[in-house]
Structure formats: structure tokens, C-alpha cells
Motif scaffolding. Structure first.
Motif, PDB file in Angstrom:
ATOM      1  N   ASN A   1       0.835  -1.204   0.000  1.00 31.87           N
ATOM      2  CA  ASN A   1       0.000   0.000   0.000  1.00 31.87           C
ATOM      3  C   ASN A   1       0.874   1.260   0.000  1.00 31.87           C
ATOM      4  O   ASN A   1       0.623   2.194  -0.765  1.00 31.87           O
ATOM      5  CB  ASN A   1      -0.945  -0.021   1.203  1.00 31.87           C
ATOM      6  CG  ASN A   1      -1.957   1.090   1.151  1.00 31.87           C
ATOM      7  OD1 ASN A   1      -2.541   1.370   0.111  1.00 31.87           O
ATOM      8  ND2 ASN A   1      -2.177   1.731   2.286  1.00 31.87           N
ATOM      9  N   ALA A   2       1.902   1.276   0.833  1.00 28.42           N
ATOM     10  CA  ALA A   2       2.788   2.443   0.903  1.00 28.42           C
ATOM     11  C   ALA A   2       3.509   2.662  -0.426  1.00 28.42           C
ATOM     12  O   ALA A   2       3.628   3.794  -0.908  1.00 28.42           O
ATOM     13  CB  ALA A   2       3.800   2.267   2.038  1.00 28.42           C
ATOM     14  N   THR A   3       3.973   1.576  -1.030  1.00 30.16           N
ATOM     15  CA  THR A   3       4.676   1.672  -2.305  1.00 30.16           C
ATOM     16  C   THR A   3       3.751   2.173  -3.406  1.00 30.16           C
ATOM     17  O   THR A   3       4.104   3.089  -4.162  1.00 30.16           O
ATOM     18  CB  THR A   3       5.276   0.309  -2.706  1.00 30.16           C
ATOM     19  OG1 THR A   3       6.168  -0.115  -1.671  1.00 30.16           O
ATOM     20  CG2 THR A   3       6.017   0.389  -4.026  1.00 30.16           C
ATOM     21  N   LEU A   4       2.550   1.578  -3.492  1.00 32.43           N
ATOM     22  CA  LEU A   4       1.587   2.024  -4.507  1.00 32.43           C
ATOM     23  C   LEU A   4       1.202   3.480  -4.299  1.00 32.43           C
ATOM     24  O   LEU A   4       1.150   4.264  -5.255  1.00 32.43           O
ATOM     25  CB  LEU A   4       0.342   1.141  -4.495  1.00 32.43           C
ATOM     26  CG  LEU A   4       0.487  -0.248  -5.106  1.00 32.43           C
ATOM     27  CD1 LEU A   4      -0.771  -1.068  -4.870  1.00 32.43           C
ATOM     28  CD2 LEU A   4       0.791  -0.153  -6.588  1.00 32.43           C
ATOM     29  N   ASN A   5       0.941   3.868  -3.045  1.00 30.29           N
ATOM     30  CA  ASN A   5       0.571   5.253  -2.761  1.00 30.29           C
ATOM     31  C   ASN A   5       1.675   6.219  -3.166  1.00 30.29           C
ATOM     32  O   ASN A   5       1.407   7.260  -3.768  1.00 30.29           O
ATOM     33  CB  ASN A   5       0.227   5.433  -1.283  1.00 30.29           C
ATOM     34  CG  ASN A   5      -1.165   4.971  -0.951  1.00 30.29           C
ATOM     35  OD1 ASN A   5      -2.016   4.825  -1.826  1.00 30.29           O
ATOM     36  ND2 ASN A   5      -1.417   4.721   0.314  1.00 30.29           N
ATOM     37  N   ALA A   6       2.923   5.874  -2.849  1.00 32.35           N
ATOM     38  CA  ALA A   6       4.045   6.752  -3.193  1.00 32.35           C
ATOM     39  C   ALA A   6       4.173   6.887  -4.706  1.00 32.35           C
ATOM     40  O   ALA A   6       4.364   7.996  -5.224  1.00 32.35           O
ATOM     41  CB  ALA A   6       5.338   6.203  -2.599  1.00 32.35           C
ATOM     42  N   GLN A   7       4.039   5.783  -5.417  1.00 31.96           N
ATOM     43  CA  GLN A   7       4.187   5.838  -6.864  1.00 31.96           C
ATOM     44  C   GLN A   7       3.004   6.541  -7.527  1.00 31.96           C
ATOM     45  O   GLN A   7       3.182   7.281  -8.487  1.00 31.96           O
ATOM     46  CB  GLN A   7       4.405   4.432  -7.416  1.00 31.96           C
ATOM     47  CG  GLN A   7       5.764   3.893  -6.990  1.00 31.96           C
ATOM     48  CD  GLN A   7       6.044   2.486  -7.487  1.00 31.96           C
ATOM     49  OE1 GLN A   7       5.193   1.810  -8.018  1.00 31.96           O
ATOM     50  NE2 GLN A   7       7.273   2.038  -7.286  1.00 31.96           N
ATOM     51  N   LEU A   8       1.801   6.324  -7.012  1.00 33.83           N
ATOM     52  CA  LEU A   8       0.641   7.030  -7.563  1.00 33.83           C
ATOM     53  C   LEU A   8       0.698   8.526  -7.223  1.00 33.83           C
ATOM     54  O   LEU A   8       0.326   9.361  -8.035  1.00 33.83           O
ATOM     55  CB  LEU A   8      -0.660   6.411  -7.056  1.00 33.83           C
ATOM     56  CG  LEU A   8      -1.010   5.060  -7.664  1.00 33.83           C
ATOM     57  CD1 LEU A   8      -2.218   4.448  -6.963  1.00 33.83           C
ATOM     58  CD2 LEU A   8      -1.265   5.178  -9.156  1.00 33.83           C
TER      59      LEU A   8
ATOM     60  N   ASN B   1      -1.901  17.711  -7.908  1.00 34.90           N
ATOM     61  CA  ASN B   1      -1.971  17.975  -6.467  1.00 34.90           C
ATOM     62  C   ASN B   1      -2.972  17.081  -5.745  1.00 34.90           C
ATOM     63  O   ASN B   1      -3.663  17.534  -4.840  1.00 34.90           O
ATOM     64  CB  ASN B   1      -2.292  19.451  -6.196  1.00 34.90           C
ATOM     65  CG  ASN B   1      -1.209  20.371  -6.680  1.00 34.90           C
ATOM     66  OD1 ASN B   1      -0.021  20.068  -6.530  1.00 34.90           O
ATOM     67  ND2 ASN B   1      -1.596  21.469  -7.286  1.00 34.90           N
ATOM     68  N   LEU B   2      -3.072  15.817  -6.152  1.00 32.31           N
ATOM     69  CA  LEU B   2      -3.997  14.895  -5.515  1.00 32.31           C
ATOM     70  C   LEU B   2      -3.255  13.879  -4.660  1.00 32.31           C
ATOM     71  O   LEU B   2      -2.245  13.326  -5.081  1.00 32.31           O
ATOM     72  CB  LEU B   2      -4.836  14.144  -6.555  1.00 32.31           C
ATOM     73  CG  LEU B   2      -5.842  14.969  -7.334  1.00 32.31           C
ATOM     74  CD1 LEU B   2      -6.556  14.095  -8.350  1.00 32.31           C
ATOM     75  CD2 LEU B   2      -6.848  15.612  -6.404  1.00 32.31           C
ATOM     76  N   THR B   3      -3.797  13.639  -3.473  1.00 28.02           N
ATOM     77  CA  THR B   3      -3.249  12.618  -2.587  1.00 28.02           C
ATOM     78  C   THR B   3      -3.956  11.296  -2.876  1.00 28.02           C
ATOM     79  O   THR B   3      -5.038  11.290  -3.490  1.00 28.02           O
ATOM     80  CB  THR B   3      -3.501  13.007  -1.122  1.00 28.02           C
ATOM     81  OG1 THR B   3      -4.920  13.022  -0.887  1.00 28.02           O
ATOM     82  CG2 THR B   3      -2.901  14.371  -0.795  1.00 28.02           C
TER      83      THR B   3
END
Length: 147
Positions: free
Chosen positions: A17-24, A32-34
Motif C-alpha cells: 500500500n505504501a509503495t503504490l501510494n508513493a508511486q501514484l 496535487n492529488l493525494t
């Protein structure tokens, strides 16, 4: 023994999840979207309109947290709050016209991103990932049905 495996699975999910979130986040930094904002936009593209409480339930977040995320999306022009004509106390969140363009970009970017992840994988590796994810989904759904 199974508790240890459960802990390992939880750790792997957090890492993924952390990896996907960082790459996305990197892929969408110009918008500017989280990741939570992207999740809400994806939900709205599927459902067309949702109440804050429905979004909160789907994301497993507090209403106040989701409301803050929606406030920021509204300022960016991606969503709008619309009162129900039947019950004025009910407020729905709907995607704006600008969100339609964002959804196409989001869909194309995610598809391309996930495509590059599996690009160098063997057919066997892809099958193993799909089998594992399907198994995990079935186990999670089985646990959900016990509730």
C-alpha cells in the motif's frame, strides 16, 4: 503459527500500500492529488453521487476526515456538494465536469502504471499474483460474512 503468518500478511499489505501510494502520488503530483483524494474521485466516477457517510464507510475513515478531503477536492474544482431535493438535510458529493477529464487521466495512468509493473514479469508470476490476490479477497469476504 497462523498468527505469525497473519502478521506477515498485514506487513506485506502495508508495504504494498505504501509503495503504490508513493508511486501514484508521484504520477499525480501535477494534479496535487493525494491517494485518499484519488480514491474518492475513483468512487465518485463509479457511483456518480455519494453521501459523506457512504464514502467514510467505504474508506473506513471518520466522517470528519472524509469531509476535510472533500473540502480540498471542492476547492480544486473536482467535486461539488449537492443538497437532496427530497430531504434538504441530505448532502451528496458529486464529481464536477472537470472530474471527468481527471477520471480518464487517472484510469489511463493507473492502467499504464500497473502495466509497467507486470511488464517484466513472467506469465507464471502474474498468475501467482492473481491467484494470491483472489485467495486473499475470498478469505476477506468470508471473514466479512461472519460479522
Amino acid at each position: 503459527m497462523k498468527h505469525e503468518k497473519g502478521s506477515e500478511i498485514a506487513s506485506l499489505i502495508r508495504e504494498i500500500n505504501a509503495t503504490l501510494n508513493a508511486q501514484l502520488r508521484e504520477a499525480f503530483k501535477e494534479n496535487n492529488l493525494t491517494p485518499p483524494q484519488m480514491m474518492i474521485m475513483f468512487m465518485l466516477s463509479e457511483e456518480k453521487k455519494l453521501k459523506v457517510s457512504e464514502i467514510s464507510t467505504k474508506m473506513n475513515l471518520a466522517n470528519s476526515t472524509v469531509s476535510g478531503i472533500i473540502d480540498r477536492l471542492e476547492k480544486l474544482g473536482y467535486v461539488q456538494r449537492v443538497r437532496s431535493e427530497v430531504d434538504r438535510r441530505v448532502v451528496h458529493v458529486e464529481p464536477s465536469k472537470q472530474a471527468e477529464e481527471l477520471h480518464k487521466l487517472f484510469h489511463d495512468t493507473v492502467t499504464q502504471f500497473l502495466g509497467t509493473i507486470v511488464e517484466d514479469a513472467t506469465d507464471k508470476q502474474i498468475t501467482e499474483v492473481m491467484t494470491g490476490l483472489n485467495t486473499l479477497q475470498k478469505l476477506l469476504n468470508r471473514e466479512k460474512q461472519k460479522d
